[in-house]
Motif scaffolding. Sequence first.
Motif, PDB file in Angstrom:
ATOM      1  N   ASN A 175     -22.744  44.516 -35.767  1.00 16.37           N
ATOM      2  CA  ASN A 175     -22.080  45.132 -36.923  1.00 16.37           C
ATOM      3  C   ASN A 175     -20.561  44.990 -36.835  1.00 16.37           C
ATOM      4  OD1 ASN A 175     -24.664  45.938 -37.804  1.00 16.37           O
ATOM      5  ND2 ASN A 175     -24.541  47.820 -36.604  1.00 16.37           N
ATOM      6  N   GLY A 176     -20.123  43.811 -36.371  1.00 15.75           N
ATOM      7  CA  GLY A 176     -18.705  43.486 -36.341  1.00 15.75           C
ATOM      8  C   GLY A 176     -17.959  43.901 -35.093  1.00 15.75           C
ATOM      9  N   GLU A 177     -18.586  44.637 -34.175  1.00 16.02           N
ATOM     10  CA  GLU A 177     -17.922  45.093 -32.965  1.00 16.02           C
ATOM     11  C   GLU A 177     -18.364  44.248 -31.771  1.00 16.02           C
ATOM     12  OE1 GLU A 177     -18.191  49.241 -32.196  1.00 16.02           O
ATOM     13  OE2 GLU A 177     -17.540  49.825 -34.215  1.00 16.02           O
ATOM     14  N   VAL A 178     -17.406  43.867 -30.918  1.00 11.69           N
ATOM     15  CA  VAL A 178     -17.717  43.067 -29.739  1.00 11.69           C
ATOM     16  C   VAL A 178     -18.511  43.907 -28.743  1.00 11.69           C
ATOM     17  CG1 VAL A 178     -16.769  41.800 -27.783  1.00 11.69           C
ATOM     18  CG2 VAL A 178     -15.656  41.641 -30.005  1.00 11.69           C
ATOM     19  N   VAL A 179     -19.666  43.382 -28.335  1.00 13.86           N
ATOM     20  CA  VAL A 179     -20.508  44.089 -27.367  1.00 13.86           C
ATOM     21  C   VAL A 179     -20.733  43.280 -26.086  1.00 13.86           C
ATOM     22  CG1 VAL A 179     -21.673  45.548 -29.068  1.00 13.86           C
ATOM     23  CG2 VAL A 179     -22.572  43.254 -28.592  1.00 13.86           C
ATOM     24  N   GLN A 180     -20.537  41.973 -26.148  1.00 16.12           N
ATOM     25  CA  GLN A 180     -20.558  41.112 -24.965  1.00 16.12           C
ATOM     26  C   GLN A 180     -19.328  40.215 -25.028  1.00 16.12           C
ATOM     27  OE1 GLN A 180     -24.634  39.294 -25.367  1.00 16.12           O
ATOM     28  NE2 GLN A 180     -24.807  39.873 -23.212  1.00 16.12           N
ATOM     29  N   ASP A 181     -18.668  40.047 -23.892  1.00 22.20           N
ATOM     30  CA  ASP A 181     -17.466  39.217 -23.845  1.00 22.20           C
ATOM     31  C   ASP A 181     -17.456  38.501 -22.506  1.00 22.20           C
ATOM     32  OD1 ASP A 181     -15.047  38.008 -24.139  1.00 22.20           O
ATOM     33  OD2 ASP A 181     -13.911  39.848 -24.561  1.00 22.20           O
ATOM     34  N   GLY A 182     -17.883  37.245 -22.501  1.00 22.02           N
ATOM     35  CA  GLY A 182     -18.019  36.498 -21.257  1.00 22.02           C
ATOM     36  C   GLY A 182     -17.448  35.103 -21.373  1.00 22.02           C
ATOM     37  N   SER A 183     -17.681  34.317 -20.335  1.00 22.13           N
ATOM     38  CA  SER A 183     -17.176  32.955 -20.278  1.00 22.13           C
ATOM     39  C   SER A 183     -18.178  32.087 -19.535  1.00 22.13           C
ATOM     40  CB  SER A 183     -15.825  32.919 -19.559  1.00 22.13           C
ATOM     41  OG  SER A 183     -15.465  31.593 -19.212  1.00 22.13           O
ATOM     42  N   THR A 184     -18.210  30.822 -19.903  1.00 22.23           N
ATOM     43  CA  THR A 184     -19.080  29.893 -19.182  1.00 22.23           C
ATOM     44  C   THR A 184     -18.619  29.690 -17.743  1.00 22.23           C
ATOM     45  OG1 THR A 184     -17.779  28.033 -20.047  1.00 22.23           O
ATOM     46  CG2 THR A 184     -19.770  28.638 -21.260  1.00 22.23           C
ATOM     47  N   ASP A 185     -17.375  30.052 -17.445  1.00 21.20           N
ATOM     48  CA  ASP A 185     -16.882  29.875 -16.076  1.00 21.20           C
ATOM     49  C   ASP A 185     -17.489  30.876 -15.102  1.00 21.20           C
ATOM     50  OD1 ASP A 185     -15.363  27.676 -16.627  1.00 21.20           O
ATOM     51  OD2 ASP A 185     -13.444  28.746 -16.715  1.00 21.20           O
ATOM     52  N   GLU A 186     -18.144  31.936 -15.606  1.00 24.24           N
ATOM     53  CA  GLU A 186     -18.772  32.896 -14.700  1.00 24.24           C
ATOM     54  C   GLU A 186     -20.234  32.534 -14.394  1.00 24.24           C
ATOM     55  OE1 GLU A 186     -20.155  36.759 -16.079  1.00 24.24           O
ATOM     56  OE2 GLU A 186     -19.163  36.393 -18.000  1.00 24.24           O
ATOM     57  N   MET A 187     -20.671  31.371 -14.886  1.00 24.83           N
ATOM     58  CA  MET A 187     -22.024  30.934 -14.578  1.00 24.83           C
ATOM     59  C   MET A 187     -22.099  30.432 -13.141  1.00 24.83           C
ATOM     60  SD  MET A 187     -22.747  28.906 -18.159  1.00 24.83           S
ATOM     61  CE  MET A 187     -24.244  28.148 -17.557  1.00 24.83           C
ATOM     62  N   GLN A 188     -23.102  30.895 -12.424  1.00 25.51           N
ATOM     63  CA  GLN A 188     -23.295  30.428 -11.057  1.00 25.51           C
ATOM     64  C   GLN A 188     -23.752  28.969 -11.030  1.00 25.51           C
ATOM     65  OE1 GLN A 188     -22.677  31.930  -8.172  1.00 25.51           O
ATOM     66  NE2 GLN A 188     -23.457  30.240  -6.934  1.00 25.51           N
ATOM     67  N   TRP A 189     -24.628  28.615 -11.984  1.00 23.46           N
ATOM     68  CA  TRP A 189     -25.166  27.254 -12.070  1.00 23.46           C
ATOM     69  C   TRP A 189     -24.819  26.695 -13.440  1.00 23.46           C
ATOM     70  CZ3 TRP A 189     -28.629  31.291 -10.508  1.00 23.46           C
ATOM     71  CH2 TRP A 189     -28.772  31.385  -9.112  1.00 23.46           C
ATOM     72  N   ASP A 190     -24.133  25.553 -13.465  1.00 18.25           N
ATOM     73  CA  ASP A 190     -23.685  25.023 -14.744  1.00 18.25           C
ATOM     74  C   ASP A 190     -24.801  24.266 -15.463  1.00 18.25           C
ATOM     75  OD1 ASP A 190     -23.825  22.387 -13.742  1.00 18.25           O
ATOM     76  OD2 ASP A 190     -21.664  22.245 -13.406  1.00 18.25           O
ATOM     77  N   MET A 191     -24.472  23.740 -16.636  1.00 12.89           N
ATOM     78  CA  MET A 191     -25.465  23.114 -17.508  1.00 12.89           C
ATOM     79  C   MET A 191     -26.143  21.915 -16.841  1.00 12.89           C
ATOM     80  SD  MET A 191     -24.806  25.258 -19.870  1.00 12.89           S
ATOM     81  CE  MET A 191     -23.514  26.142 -20.750  1.00 12.89           C
TER      82      MET A 191
END
Length: 281
Positions: A175-191
Amino acid sequence: MPEYRRILLDGAAVQVTVDGDELVAGDGRRVKTEEAHHLPPVVPSKVIAVHLNHQSRVDEFGIDLPPTPTYFHKPTSALNSHKGAIVRPEGCKWLNYEGEVAIVIGRTARNISPEEAGEYIAGYTVANDYGLHDFRDTDAGSMLRVKGSDTLCPLGPGLVTDWDFRGKSLRTYVNGEVVQDGSTDEMQWDMHYLVADIARTITLYPGDVLLSGTPANSRPVQPGDVVEVEVEGLGRLTNHIVTGPTAIRTDVGAQPTESEEVLSTALGGDWEFRGIRPPRR
């Protein structure tokens, strides 16, 4: 970066390209993006998801990552699209969002190295790996109904090629409010690691999808909520929550539960007993 979408155009599923605020079919037909009836941007033979990958999610639960990733399967009948309705069955309460990046396979992949994996990836899209935790007590191992129930795998809005997954932000809004805020750099195992890991024993075909994990703060949503997942460079996937038209049948199978396992997973860091076990009653 080229972006491809699939829409329903004059009754047919058509692949289109993005041109400003319009979508263009191969024969030149155009439709306004906001007026298009979106479909999942790919047609996979399978959808595979990693359990835990983002460090913030691990920290939230106060646990340790395993030495290597573990996975579960979402059936293709769970597929949904940009602007599609996410159905929470009547009688269930614990439907959680999980904003993620989805990897889309472009070439048949089997027994490849992480260094080679990028050559087998067609591109990426946005996903929301919804979980119906009411069934976690009975399907904790397979996650079949938890993560595989109908409508719980929206993908979109489009498939973006030539996207570098490194250093990209990932945010979920309710409903317009940020509830998750992350980054791909915090992934332990990349794509690339995830693709190579699965392809050791499971052949990946063009269109197959791998979900790469969610950051902290997955929480329950309610009918009427609008949930959006925005990934830098991939766009924003929008869905809304509705109540299913029929209740979970009571004459067959396990019923929805509200055990310690259900509540601790659904509420994450907001669970009042996080770090301690509640007294047995």
